[in-house]
Each structure stands twice: as C-alpha cells, then as structure tokens.
Design a protein around this motif. Structure first.
Motif, PDB file in Angstrom:
ATOM      1  N   ALA A 279       0.824  -1.208   0.000  1.00 42.35           N
ATOM      2  CA  ALA A 279       0.000   0.000   0.000  1.00 42.35           C
ATOM      3  C   ALA A 279       0.858   1.258   0.000  1.00 42.35           C
ATOM      4  O   ALA A 279       0.542   2.246  -0.685  1.00 42.35           O
ATOM      5  CB  ALA A 279      -0.935  -0.010   1.210  1.00 42.35           C
ATOM      6  N   HIS A 280       1.956   1.238   0.763  1.00 41.36           N
ATOM      7  CA  HIS A 280       2.819   2.421   0.831  1.00 41.36           C
ATOM      8  C   HIS A 280       3.550   2.643  -0.490  1.00 41.36           C
ATOM      9  O   HIS A 280       3.708   3.801  -0.928  1.00 41.36           O
ATOM     10  CB  HIS A 280       3.817   2.264   1.970  1.00 41.36           C
ATOM     11  CG  HIS A 280       4.679   3.475   2.178  1.00 41.36           C
ATOM     12  ND1 HIS A 280       4.171   4.688   2.588  1.00 41.36           N
ATOM     13  CD2 HIS A 280       6.022   3.660   2.007  1.00 41.36           C
ATOM     14  CE1 HIS A 280       5.162   5.570   2.670  1.00 41.36           C
ATOM     15  NE2 HIS A 280       6.286   4.969   2.324  1.00 41.36           N
TER      16      HIS A 280
ATOM     17  N   GLN B  55       2.428   1.974  -3.388  1.00 46.33           N
ATOM     18  CA  GLN B  55       1.435   2.539  -4.293  1.00 46.33           C
ATOM     19  C   GLN B  55       1.097   3.983  -3.915  1.00 46.33           C
ATOM     20  O   GLN B  55       0.966   4.845  -4.792  1.00 46.33           O
ATOM     21  CB  GLN B  55       0.176   1.674  -4.282  1.00 46.33           C
ATOM     22  CG  GLN B  55       0.387   0.297  -4.888  1.00 46.33           C
ATOM     23  CD  GLN B  55      -0.844  -0.587  -4.769  1.00 46.33           C
ATOM     24  OE1 GLN B  55      -1.427  -0.712  -3.693  1.00 46.33           O
ATOM     25  NE2 GLN B  55      -1.247  -1.190  -5.868  1.00 46.33           N
ATOM     26  N   GLN B  56       0.959   4.234  -2.622  1.00 41.79           N
ATOM     27  CA  GLN B  56       0.580   5.575  -2.170  1.00 41.79           C
ATOM     28  C   GLN B  56       1.638   6.612  -2.529  1.00 41.79           C
ATOM     29  O   GLN B  56       1.309   7.759  -2.860  1.00 41.79           O
ATOM     30  CB  GLN B  56       0.356   5.575  -0.659  1.00 41.79           C
ATOM     31  CG  GLN B  56      -0.298   6.856  -0.140  1.00 41.79           C
ATOM     32  CD  GLN B  56      -1.728   6.999  -0.629  1.00 41.79           C
ATOM     33  OE1 GLN B  56      -2.576   6.186  -0.324  1.00 41.79           O
ATOM     34  NE2 GLN B  56      -1.996   8.036  -1.399  1.00 41.79           N
ATOM     35  N   THR B  57       2.902   6.237  -2.477  1.00 41.84           N
ATOM     36  CA  THR B  57       3.989   7.194  -2.729  1.00 41.84           C
ATOM     37  C   THR B  57       4.458   7.188  -4.174  1.00 41.84           C
ATOM     38  O   THR B  57       5.428   7.874  -4.509  1.00 41.84           O
ATOM     39  CB  THR B  57       5.189   6.884  -1.808  1.00 41.84           C
ATOM     40  OG1 THR B  57       5.595   5.513  -1.997  1.00 41.84           O
ATOM     41  CG2 THR B  57       4.835   7.118  -0.352  1.00 41.84           C
TER      42      THR B  57
ATOM     43  N   TRP C 112      -1.177   2.768  -9.700  1.00 37.76           N
ATOM     44  CA  TRP C 112      -1.127   3.960  -8.861  1.00 37.76           C
ATOM     45  C   TRP C 112       0.018   4.881  -9.239  1.00 37.76           C
ATOM     46  O   TRP C 112       0.246   5.897  -8.581  1.00 37.76           O
ATOM     47  CB  TRP C 112      -1.018   3.559  -7.397  1.00 37.76           C
ATOM     48  CG  TRP C 112      -2.334   3.061  -6.861  1.00 37.76           C
ATOM     49  CD1 TRP C 112      -2.819   1.785  -6.913  1.00 37.76           C
ATOM     50  CD2 TRP C 112      -3.348   3.844  -6.226  1.00 37.76           C
ATOM     51  NE1 TRP C 112      -4.073   1.722  -6.361  1.00 37.76           N
ATOM     52  CE2 TRP C 112      -4.426   2.966  -5.921  1.00 37.76           C
ATOM     53  CE3 TRP C 112      -3.462   5.190  -5.874  1.00 37.76           C
ATOM     54  CZ2 TRP C 112      -5.588   3.413  -5.288  1.00 37.76           C
ATOM     55  CZ3 TRP C 112      -4.613   5.625  -5.246  1.00 37.76           C
ATOM     56  CH2 TRP C 112      -5.663   4.749  -4.951  1.00 37.76           C
TER      57      TRP C 112
ATOM     58  N   PRO D 192      -0.157   2.417   5.947  1.00 38.69           N
ATOM     59  CA  PRO D 192      -1.437   2.237   5.259  1.00 38.69           C
ATOM     60  C   PRO D 192      -1.730   0.764   5.005  1.00 38.69           C
ATOM     61  O   PRO D 192      -0.818  -0.069   4.926  1.00 38.69           O
ATOM     62  CB  PRO D 192      -1.213   2.980   3.942  1.00 38.69           C
ATOM     63  CG  PRO D 192       0.259   2.844   3.685  1.00 38.69           C
ATOM     64  CD  PRO D 192       0.903   2.891   5.053  1.00 38.69           C
TER      65      PRO D 192
ATOM     66  N   PRO E 255      -3.972   1.935  -0.580  1.00 34.56           N
ATOM     67  CA  PRO E 255      -3.749   3.303  -1.059  1.00 34.56           C
ATOM     68  C   PRO E 255      -5.075   4.043  -1.212  1.00 34.56           C
ATOM     69  O   PRO E 255      -6.123   3.421  -1.431  1.00 34.56           O
ATOM     70  CB  PRO E 255      -3.067   3.100  -2.413  1.00 34.56           C
ATOM     71  CG  PRO E 255      -3.553   1.765  -2.878  1.00 34.56           C
ATOM     72  CD  PRO E 255      -3.733   0.923  -1.633  1.00 34.56           C
TER      73      PRO E 255
ATOM     74  N   ASP F  69      -5.350  10.793  -3.991  1.00 30.96           N
ATOM     75  CA  ASP F  69      -4.864  12.061  -3.466  1.00 30.96           C
ATOM     76  C   ASP F  69      -6.026  13.037  -3.303  1.00 30.96           C
ATOM     77  O   ASP F  69      -7.005  13.011  -4.056  1.00 30.96           O
ATOM     78  CB  ASP F  69      -3.828  12.678  -4.418  1.00 30.96           C
ATOM     79  CG  ASP F  69      -2.649  11.760  -4.648  1.00 30.96           C
ATOM     80  OD1 ASP F  69      -2.290  11.028  -3.703  1.00 30.96           O
ATOM     81  OD2 ASP F  69      -2.100  11.769  -5.757  1.00 30.96           O
TER      82      ASP F  69
END
Length: 394
Positions: free
Chosen positions: A295-296, A298-300, A314, A331, A334, A337
């Motif tokens: 998840a991290h 993908q999030q970043t 992502w 997380p 994700p 934003d």
C-alpha cells in the motif's frame, strides 16, 4: 518429464529489441542485442538509476537482512556482482535441465536478480537497488525460458519455506486459471505468511487492449507494468485494472551470466525494480506487514492523476519518496490524493461598457450637424448685422 508450457518469461521482446535469447549453452548470444555471456561492462549509470538519489536512499536502507526469492531461469553467481548476493543453499532447481539454481542458460533470472541486489563494482555504473539484500534463486523455467503453472506453484511454496520476505515472479500466463487453482492456493499461502508477492504484468499490451495475466492478476499480488523515461506506459506493457504500480522497463541494464551487463526491455525488469524498493522498505520497517509495504509503495508512487489507471496502476514507483515519507501509521490500502483546494473567487470590478463603433459614429454625426447649424446661424446673424449697417449709412 513432459510439461505443458503455459508460463513464459515476460521479457522476450524480439519485436522491439531483437533480444530473444537462444538456449543451450552459457555462451548463448542475443541475436539483436549483441549480448554474449560474458558481456562487456557498461560504465555509465543507467537512466533508471540516474533518476534515484541512491546515496540518500542508502542512508536509510540498503536492504540488509531481507531475502528476495527470484523465481525464474536461475541466477548465475559467476557474475562478480552477484557472487556475494545469492544464497544458493536456500534456493532450489525445479527443472529437469542440467545444472542447478545457479545455472542460467538464457540469462533472464540473472538480469532480474541484478536489478534487485547486484553489488557495486568499480567497472560499471550499474548496481542493484537493494545492494545488501539476499537473493534466493529458484529455477522454475528451462533453457527456453518457459515453465508450467504447476512448477511455478511449487516455486512459490519453496520461497515461503525458505523464509523469503519478497517474491519476484517475472513470468506470466494469459490463460485464465480457476480461482481454486494450485497456483492461486500457493499465492494465498505466501500472502498468509506475510510475504510481498510481486509479478510482472506481461508484454502483450501493444494492441492497447486491456487484459489479465497470472499470477499478476491474483488478489494480493502487486502487478507491475513497465514505464519509459517519461513515466508513460511502455508500448508493450499489458494494461488492465489489475495493474497495481509501474516501474522503469525500457533499456534496462543488468547483470548477465559469467560477468558484465546487457540491456533489455520488458515488464520482467520492471517487477524486480519494485521488488528492490520493497526490500529496502522491509529492511527499514521490519514491523510493517506485506500489505503495509504494498500500500505504501502505491501511495507514494509518482502519478499524474489523483488515483490509479489501467496503464500505470497507482503510478511509477518512487524509491526515495517511499523511504523518506513513511507514515507513523502504515497504510493498509492506497487512497486517492486529495483534490487541490478551490481557488478563491476573483474580485472582478463591475464591467463598464464603452460605446460601440456605431454609437461613436452617431455621436460624431450629431456633433457635426449641431456644429453646422451653429455656424449657419452665426453666418446668418453676421450677414443681418452687416446689412443693417449698410442701410443706416445710406
């Protein structure tokens, strides 16, 4: 043993590079790429590493203590950059070919392993993203770079038994498998054991049609597409809703059997790029679960839109951001934003309209008529006065 070959390496892009490798000996030569085993070292830093501030990254993590299973065609430890990176005793050979898990007749697995954990060398600018991680070599494909689903499932299970923290699978099949297939169950076992499972999305995307490949499309697997220098989808990269993230996959430099480096293209080499970053993150955050790590990442990731799309997932993985922007609470999935705040309404003064061209012409015409009338009256008045004066003198 006769096998039904349904799993293929995700990198043989003869159409784009002429780099389909022939099997059989350690001196196999890529006909179009002019890559022999061994190859000449490539002195320059590859573009996919130039975009990363490696010194800053390695101040945080080098992947030490993390094991990455490379399920592929074997990993040749005779390449000096891999000699100290591979734990051969934790790997296995699941093929009937000569040699063992450190034998790689096509060079595919050796390339994949190098992108993850190749050690630094004075004669090349190439190095793995996680240069202190350990590679567990699992040979599951033969001298033609092909294998079968049953062998791949067995390879995943061996990786779990070998205590892998990350599994990289740069192979795929586009044959839809039953939800209760043995491969599906093996992947579920790996996920239940808290292993990050990463797989290439495949190279059949040139027609632009979305699709699915396996095991990348399985729930819980991080499917990796290939991006180019502009962070756009590489033309060959398979698209689809199953794509979770992207990474560089064009003109990728990596290690080859016996020594040196060569250049190749494919989602096969995008997947280990993500696996290397995952190894760095697992070393930096040993208490994070595999779900947190995925998840991290993908999030970043770097993206042009707030959420995912079918081409890059992502976004393109950002190694430095993934390591430097770690949240206190990791997380589990994700999230898109936040949209930028709306701009304040502009303070626009009242609109004052000027006269049109026709109105101006009318005004000037009126002035002209009035002026003419006044002049006429003045002239007439003067004439009357002069006439009166003449009468009086007479």
């Amino acid at each position: 043993m006769t096998r039904h070959r349904t799993v293929r390496a995700a990198a043989a892009l003869a159409l784009l590079t002429g780099a389909a490798l022939t099997g059989g000996t350690d001196t196999a030569r890529a006909t179009g790429a002019q890559c022999a085993f061994p190859a000449e070292p490539i002195a320059e830093r590859p573009w996919a590493l130039q975009r990363v501030r490696l010194d800053q990254l390695w101040e945080i993590s080098t992947g030490a203590g993390v094991a990455v299973a490379v399920i592929d065609s074997g990993v040749d430890t005779r390449n000096p950059q891999l000699a100290g990176a591979v734990a051969a005793d934790r790997g296995t050979d699941l093929t009937d070919d000569e040699g063992d898990q450190t034998t790689d007749r096509v060079g595919h697995g050796t390339r994949v392993a190098g992108i993850i954990a190749a050690r630094a060398s004075d004669d090349t600018g190439f190095v793995g993203l996680a240069p202190d991680a350990t590679v567990i070599p699992i040979r599951a494909s033969d001298a033609d770079g092909e294998g079968d689903v049953a062998t791949l499932a067995a390879a995943v299970r061996h990786a779990v038994r070998a205590d892998a923290d990350v599994i990289n699978i740069s192979q795929d099949t586009d044959r839809r498998l039953a939800e209760d297939s043995d491969l599906r169950r093996a992947v579920d076992e790996a996920l239940a054991a808290d292993v990050v499972v990463i797989a290439s999305a495949g190279n059949d995307g040139a027609d632009g049609e979305p699709g699915e490949t396996f095991p990348a499309a399985y729930r819980g697997v991080l499917a990796v597409a290939a991006s180019d220098r502009n962070n756009e989808r590489a033309p060959f990269s398979q698209s689809g809703d199953f794509v979770g993230i992207a990474a560089p996959g064009v003109d990728m430099v990596s290690t080859v059997p016996l020594g040196g480096q060569c250049v190749d293209n494919g989602t096969s080499f995008a997947a280990p790029y993500v696996a290397g970053v995952a190894a760095l993150l697992r070393a930096a955050e040993p208490d994070w679960t595999a779900e947190n790590v995925v998840a991290h990442l993908q999030q970043t990731a770097e993206r042009a839109i707030p959420g995912p799309d079918a081409h890059l997932g992502w976004g393109v993985v950002d190694p430095v951001r993934a390591l430097t922007e770690r949240p206190t609470v990791p997380p589990t999935e994700p999230v898109p934003d936040e949209a930028p705040p709306a701009a304040p309404a502009p303070d626009v003064p009242d609109l004052v309209l000027g006269e049109t061209h026709a109105e101006r012409a009318e005004r000037l015409g009126t002035y002209a008529v009035l002026t003419a009338a006044v002049l006429t009256a003045v002239i007439a008045g003067v004439a009357l006065v002069r006439r009166d004066l003449r009468r009086r003198r007479a």
